[in-house]
Enzyme design. Structure first.
Site, mmCIF file in Angstrom:
data_model
loop_
_atom_site.group_PDB
_atom_site.id
_atom_site.type_symbol
_atom_site.label_atom_id
_atom_site.label_comp_id
_atom_site.label_asym_id
_atom_site.label_seq_id
_atom_site.Cartn_x
_atom_site.Cartn_y
_atom_site.Cartn_z
ATOM 1 N N PRO A 1 0.740 -1.104 0.091
ATOM 2 C CA PRO A 1 -0.057 -0.064 0.029
ATOM 3 C C PRO A 1 0.754 1.331 0.049
ATOM 4 C CG PRO A 1 -0.158 -1.153 1.899
ATOM 5 C CD PRO A 1 0.477 -2.226 1.013
ATOM 6 N N GLU A 2 0.395 2.407 -0.937
ATOM 7 C CA GLU A 2 1.097 3.606 -0.943
ATOM 8 C C GLU A 2 0.058 4.662 -0.189
ATOM 9 O OE1 GLU A 2 3.539 4.704 -4.157
ATOM 10 O OE2 GLU A 2 4.237 2.727 -4.711
#
Ligand SMILES: [Zn+2]
Length: 293
Positions: free
Chosen positions: A2-3
């Site tokens: 996840p960014e």
């Protein structure tokens, strides 16, 4: 992994259920994730009300009524969900066939409007972690650069940091002191939007006067626009990332360069083909025709 947009998507998913909720009970099914849980973690959380659900870079910040903050990082596979029965489509949020051995943290909550809730944190690869801190005093937040969606992030600020730096742009943008929370995928996307090759030296985007070049101005816009679009689309579904309610985002279909090796460039009028190179052990995607050194 996840960014920032995915973490922000999780934050927005959790916010309406957690803000104002009292933490009645916390169960830790193991002593550690990537790191051990901090000493007194359960006791510090139990009985407290969650005042707000915030985010700094890729850290979720749950502010508590006792002045402490519970910090959470999703690592690669961290995911929050609510137990079955609290939503219109329970199967969407909790699949009975799902392996519950990765459910490491279970919290019983009482929300003034939502009632009783069971929040579950699962993390198959356990690269995520949780911490506690008081005020703003967290080693994880120390030295972080401006939030890319905040007012402090702009081309002038970047020009000051890039002046005289011979690091390639890819590395310069991944430096968390320059901008907080930007990761591999969105750096590639933002550089493509600004027509900057990822191998370009950072200092080349700063004018002799110390002011940002027009391409650096474009880059600041590119970072903001790509993140805002990703957040609007609900984050990507790369790997087994899930948003807070277990639904999947769909931004991955809209990447212009990331994971598009040998595909045609999306820049209007450009006949280039997306190329993949490896920089500091990570994949970088770019168009060698319209992204100039
Ligand atoms: Zn191109």
């Amino acid at each position: 992994m996840p960014e920032l947009p995915e973490v922000e998507t999780v934050r927005r998913g959790l916010e309406p259920y957690l803000t104002g909720a009292r933490i009645d009970n916390v169960t830790l099914n193991r002593k550690d994730l990537r790191f051990p849980f901090p000493k007194g973690f359960v006791k510090t959380l139990e009985g407290q009300t969650i005042i707000s659900v915030g985010r700094r870079a890729k850290y979720l910040l749950f502010r508590l009524s006792n002045g402490k903050t519970w910090l959470g990082h999703l690592g690669m596979t961290g995911a929050y969900r609510f137990a079955e029965g609290k939503f219109k489509e329970p199967s969407r949020y909790y699949e009975p066939g799902e392996d519950i051995k990765h459910d490491h943290v279970v919290m019983e909550l009482t929300h003034p409007k939502q009632g009783k809730l069971t929040l579950i944190y699962s993390d198959a690869r356990r690269f995520g972690f949780m911490d506690l801190f008081e005020g703003e005093d967290s080693p994880y937040l120390d030295g972080l650069g401006p939030e890319p969606l905040g007012n402090a992030f702009n081309a002038d600020e970047m020009a000051q940091r890039f002046k005289g730096k011979s690091a390639p742009m890819k590395a310069a943008l991944l430096d968390q002191r320059v901008v907080a929370g930007l990761g591999n995928i969105y750096v590639s996307e933002a550089l493509w939007r600004a027509h900057i090759r990822p191998t370009t030296q950072a200092k080349k985007l700063v004018l002799k006067s110390g002011k940002p070049s027009p391409r650096l101005e474009l880059l600041a816009d590119g970072v903001r626009s790509v993140l805002n679009e990703a957040i609007a689309a609900g984050g990507s579904t790369l790997r087994d990332f899930r948003d807070a309610e277990g639904g999947s985002g769909y931004f991955q279909h809209r990447f212009d360069v990331y994971d598009r090796e040998n595909d045609p460039c999306h820049t209007p009028g450009c006949k280039g083909t997306i190329k993949r190179i490896v920089q500091s052990g990570r994949s970088t995607f770019f168009c060698p025709v319209c992204q100039k050194p």
